[in-house]
Design a protein around this motif. Structure first.
Motif, PDB file in Angstrom:
ATOM      1  N   SER A  77      29.429 113.959  28.888  1.00  0.00           N
ATOM      2  CA  SER A  77      27.899 113.604  29.315  1.00  0.00           C
ATOM      3  C   SER A  77      27.361 114.873  29.249  1.00  0.00           C
ATOM      4  O   SER A  77      25.510 114.355  28.857  1.00  0.00           O
ATOM      5  CB  SER A  77      28.078 112.900  30.824  1.00  0.00           C
ATOM      6  OG  SER A  77      28.696 115.094  31.170  1.00  0.00           O
ATOM      7  N   TYR A  78      27.185 115.519  28.445  1.00  0.00           N
ATOM      8  CA  TYR A  78      26.145 116.760  27.895  1.00  0.00           C
ATOM      9  C   TYR A  78      26.161 117.635  27.277  1.00  0.00           C
ATOM     10  O   TYR A  78      27.668 117.826  26.595  1.00  0.00           O
ATOM     11  CB  TYR A  78      26.007 117.399  29.546  1.00  0.00           C
ATOM     12  CG  TYR A  78      26.622 118.420  30.488  1.00  0.00           C
ATOM     13  CD1 TYR A  78      27.210 119.927  29.919  1.00  0.00           C
ATOM     14  CD2 TYR A  78      27.541 117.744  31.054  1.00  0.00           C
ATOM     15  CE1 TYR A  78      28.244 120.367  30.767  1.00  0.00           C
ATOM     16  CE2 TYR A  78      28.792 118.677  32.098  1.00  0.00           C
ATOM     17  CZ  TYR A  78      28.774 119.860  31.549  1.00  0.00           C
ATOM     18  OH  TYR A  78      29.219 120.469  32.131  1.00  0.00           O
TER      19      TYR A  78
ATOM     20  N   TYR B 160      28.854 124.336  25.395  1.00  0.00           N
ATOM     21  CA  TYR B 160      29.993 123.732  26.994  1.00  0.00           C
ATOM     22  C   TYR B 160      30.105 122.737  26.691  1.00  0.00           C
ATOM     23  O   TYR B 160      28.263 121.597  26.521  1.00  0.00           O
ATOM     24  CB  TYR B 160      29.237 124.697  27.493  1.00  0.00           C
ATOM     25  CG  TYR B 160      30.740 124.256  28.993  1.00  0.00           C
ATOM     26  CD1 TYR B 160      31.608 125.317  28.874  1.00  0.00           C
ATOM     27  CD2 TYR B 160      29.387 123.422  29.888  1.00  0.00           C
ATOM     28  CE1 TYR B 160      32.572 124.814  30.230  1.00  0.00           C
ATOM     29  CE2 TYR B 160      30.860 123.585  31.091  1.00  0.00           C
ATOM     30  CZ  TYR B 160      31.722 124.389  31.590  1.00  0.00           C
ATOM     31  OH  TYR B 160      32.261 124.092  32.273  1.00  0.00           O
ATOM     32  N   THR B 161      30.514 121.308  27.699  1.00  0.00           N
ATOM     33  CA  THR B 161      30.710 119.647  27.633  1.00  0.00           C
ATOM     34  C   THR B 161      31.622 119.866  28.742  1.00  0.00           C
ATOM     35  O   THR B 161      32.786 120.538  28.878  1.00  0.00           O
ATOM     36  CB  THR B 161      30.733 118.893  26.291  1.00  0.00           C
ATOM     37  OG1 THR B 161      30.870 117.874  26.708  1.00  0.00           O
ATOM     38  CG2 THR B 161      31.665 119.463  25.849  1.00  0.00           C
ATOM     39  N   SER B 162      31.296 118.418  28.615  1.00  0.00           N
ATOM     40  CA  SER B 162      32.778 117.755  29.958  1.00  0.00           C
ATOM     41  C   SER B 162      33.116 117.509  29.370  1.00  0.00           C
ATOM     42  O   SER B 162      33.355 116.980  28.075  1.00  0.00           O
ATOM     43  CB  SER B 162      31.805 117.536  31.074  1.00  0.00           C
ATOM     44  OG  SER B 162      31.176 115.971  30.168  1.00  0.00           O
TER      45      SER B 162
ATOM     46  N   GLU C 219      22.219 110.141  23.060  1.00  0.00           N
ATOM     47  CA  GLU C 219      23.862 109.518  22.274  1.00  0.00           C
ATOM     48  C   GLU C 219      25.197 110.428  23.205  1.00  0.00           C
ATOM     49  O   GLU C 219      25.606 109.880  22.741  1.00  0.00           O
ATOM     50  CB  GLU C 219      23.633 110.758  21.188  1.00  0.00           C
ATOM     51  CG  GLU C 219      23.287 110.075  19.861  1.00  0.00           C
ATOM     52  CD  GLU C 219      21.486 110.836  19.758  1.00  0.00           C
ATOM     53  OE1 GLU C 219      21.350 111.114  20.945  1.00  0.00           O
ATOM     54  OE2 GLU C 219      20.784 109.944  18.620  1.00  0.00           O
ATOM     55  N   LEU C 220      24.757 111.395  23.732  1.00  0.00           N
ATOM     56  CA  LEU C 220      25.423 111.991  25.313  1.00  0.00           C
ATOM     57  C   LEU C 220      26.208 110.481  26.357  1.00  0.00           C
ATOM     58  O   LEU C 220      26.665 109.712  27.004  1.00  0.00           O
ATOM     59  CB  LEU C 220      25.259 112.993  25.483  1.00  0.00           C
ATOM     60  CG  LEU C 220      25.612 113.742  24.386  1.00  0.00           C
ATOM     61  CD1 LEU C 220      24.487 115.454  25.546  1.00  0.00           C
ATOM     62  CD2 LEU C 220      26.496 114.347  24.193  1.00  0.00           C
ATOM     63  N   LEU C 221      24.629 109.636  26.208  1.00  0.00           N
ATOM     64  CA  LEU C 221      24.749 109.050  27.331  1.00  0.00           C
ATOM     65  C   LEU C 221      25.462 107.566  26.945  1.00  0.00           C
ATOM     66  O   LEU C 221      26.807 107.316  27.650  1.00  0.00           O
ATOM     67  CB  LEU C 221      23.008 108.438  28.283  1.00  0.00           C
ATOM     68  CG  LEU C 221      23.471 107.234  29.218  1.00  0.00           C
ATOM     69  CD1 LEU C 221      24.511 107.151  30.159  1.00  0.00           C
ATOM     70  CD2 LEU C 221      22.217 106.589  28.939  1.00  0.00           C
ATOM     71  N   PHE C 222      25.113 107.068  25.672  1.00  0.00           N
ATOM     72  CA  PHE C 222      26.735 106.218  24.866  1.00  0.00           C
ATOM     73  C   PHE C 222      27.867 106.693  24.872  1.00  0.00           C
ATOM     74  O   PHE C 222      28.268 106.319  24.820  1.00  0.00           O
ATOM     75  CB  PHE C 222      25.924 106.140  23.435  1.00  0.00           C
ATOM     76  CG  PHE C 222      26.574 105.610  23.072  1.00  0.00           C
ATOM     77  CD1 PHE C 222      26.437 103.927  22.543  1.00  0.00           C
ATOM     78  CD2 PHE C 222      27.784 105.636  21.946  1.00  0.00           C
ATOM     79  CE1 PHE C 222      27.701 103.073  22.406  1.00  0.00           C
ATOM     80  CE2 PHE C 222      28.662 105.128  21.251  1.00  0.00           C
ATOM     81  CZ  PHE C 222      28.536 103.619  21.103  1.00  0.00           C
TER      82      PHE C 222
ATOM     83  N   PHE D  50      18.160 121.149  24.303  1.00  0.00           N
ATOM     84  CA  PHE D  50      19.425 120.229  23.641  1.00  0.00           C
ATOM     85  C   PHE D  50      19.472 118.874  24.457  1.00  0.00           C
ATOM     86  O   PHE D  50      20.162 117.778  24.672  1.00  0.00           O
ATOM     87  CB  PHE D  50      21.059 120.592  24.536  1.00  0.00           C
ATOM     88  CG  PHE D  50      21.623 121.683  23.106  1.00  0.00           C
ATOM     89  CD1 PHE D  50      22.546 121.054  22.487  1.00  0.00           C
ATOM     90  CD2 PHE D  50      20.558 123.006  23.166  1.00  0.00           C
ATOM     91  CE1 PHE D  50      23.405 122.361  21.638  1.00  0.00           C
ATOM     92  CE2 PHE D  50      21.756 123.983  22.342  1.00  0.00           C
ATOM     93  CZ  PHE D  50      22.355 123.882  21.249  1.00  0.00           C
ATOM     94  N   GLU D  51      18.269 119.164  25.207  1.00  0.00           N
ATOM     95  CA  GLU D  51      18.100 117.992  26.194  1.00  0.00           C
ATOM     96  C   GLU D  51      17.985 116.575  25.325  1.00  0.00           C
ATOM     97  O   GLU D  51      17.797 115.506  25.623  1.00  0.00           O
ATOM     98  CB  GLU D  51      16.620 118.253  26.816  1.00  0.00           C
ATOM     99  CG  GLU D  51      16.726 118.831  28.045  1.00  0.00           C
ATOM    100  CD  GLU D  51      15.711 119.063  28.631  1.00  0.00           C
ATOM    101  OE1 GLU D  51      14.472 118.224  27.905  1.00  0.00           O
ATOM    102  OE2 GLU D  51      15.572 119.804  29.570  1.00  0.00           O
TER     103      GLU D  51
END
Length: 193
Positions: free
Chosen positions: A42-43, A36-38, A102-105, A96-97
Motif C-alpha cells: 500500500s506504500y 520499504y513497503t507493506s 498506483e499503490l492504491l490500485f 514517493f508520494e
C-alpha cells in the motif's frame, strides 16, 4: 494498472530521493539502500542505513534496561538489518508520494483477489508482478549509478524490505539485486537471527 508506469515512477522518485539522502549525510558510510513497503504494497518508501546510524541506535538501545545486558555485538547484529531502527528509515519519502494512485490500485486489487475463495495462482502471479516491478526499478536505479561509484556500490547492499518479512524473502531480494559476495555476506549476517 500499468506496472511499467509504476516502475517508471519509482525510478523517477529514486533518482531524486537517494542522491538527496546521500547529500544530506556526506560524512556517513552507507551500507544499505532499499525500498520499504507493506505486505499489501500500500506504500513504497526509501530506506537506508549507515554505520554511523547503526552505532547511534546501538548506543541508544544500550541505555534501555531491557537491552543493557545484551552484548554489544549481538545488539549490532540484531539491529544492522532492521530498517525501522535506522535513523534514515523513510527519509526522502516525500519524493514517493506520486506513487499513491498506483499503490492504491494494488492494495484494492489484492483485497479483491483475497476476498471470497482466492485463486492462489492468480494471487501469486499478481504478487510476482509487483515484486518484479520493485526489483526492476532498483536494478534500473543501480545501473544509473544512483547508489554511488562502482567502488562505493561494491560495499552497499540493495534490498526490498517489508514489515513482517521472512528472512527467506529478504535473502531472495538481496540475491536478485547484488553481487554473489554481498548476498553471501547478507546471508551470513542473518544466521542465527
Amino acid at each position: 494498472m500499468s506496472f511499467q508506469k509504476l516502475q517508471q515512477k519509482i525510478v523517477a522518485a529514486g533518482k531524486i530521493a537517494f542522491p538527496a539522502i546521500r547529500a544530506q549525510h556526506p560524512d556517513e558510510q552507507f551500507y544499505f539502500f532499499g525500498l520499504y513497503t507493506s505486505g499489501s504494497y500500500s506504500y513504497v518508501t526509501p530506506t537506508c542505513s549507515t554505520y554511523q546510524g547503526l552505532q547511534a541506535v546501538v548506543e541508544a538501545y544500550q541505555k534501555e534496561a531491557y537491552f543493557a545486558a545484551m552484548p554489544k555485538d549481538e545488539l549490532v547484529k540484531s539491529l544492522k538489518w532492521s530498517p525501522c531502527d535506522s535513523p534514515l528509515h523513510t527519509e526522502g519519502e516525500d519524493y514517493f508520494e506520486e506513487l499513491d494512485a498506483e499503490l492504491l490500485f494494488i492494495d484494492e486489487e489484492l483485497d479483491r483477489l483475497y476476498s471470497g475463495k482466492p485463486d492462489e495462482k492468480e494471487v501469486d502471479a499478481f504478487v510476482h508482478q509487483i515484486e518484479n516491478c520493485l526489483i526492476q526499478a532498483m536494478k534500473e536505479l543501480d545501473a544509473a549509478g544512483v547508489f554511488g561509484t562502482p567502488a562505493e556500490r561494491a560495499q552497499i547492499t540493495l534490498g526490498i524490505m517489508m514489515g513482517d518479512q521472512s528472512t527467506e524473502d529478504r535473502i531472495r531480494f538481496v540475491k536478485a539485486l547484488n553481487s554473489p559476495d554481498l548476498a553471501a555476506q547478507f546471508v551470513l549476517d542473518h544466521a542465527d537471527l
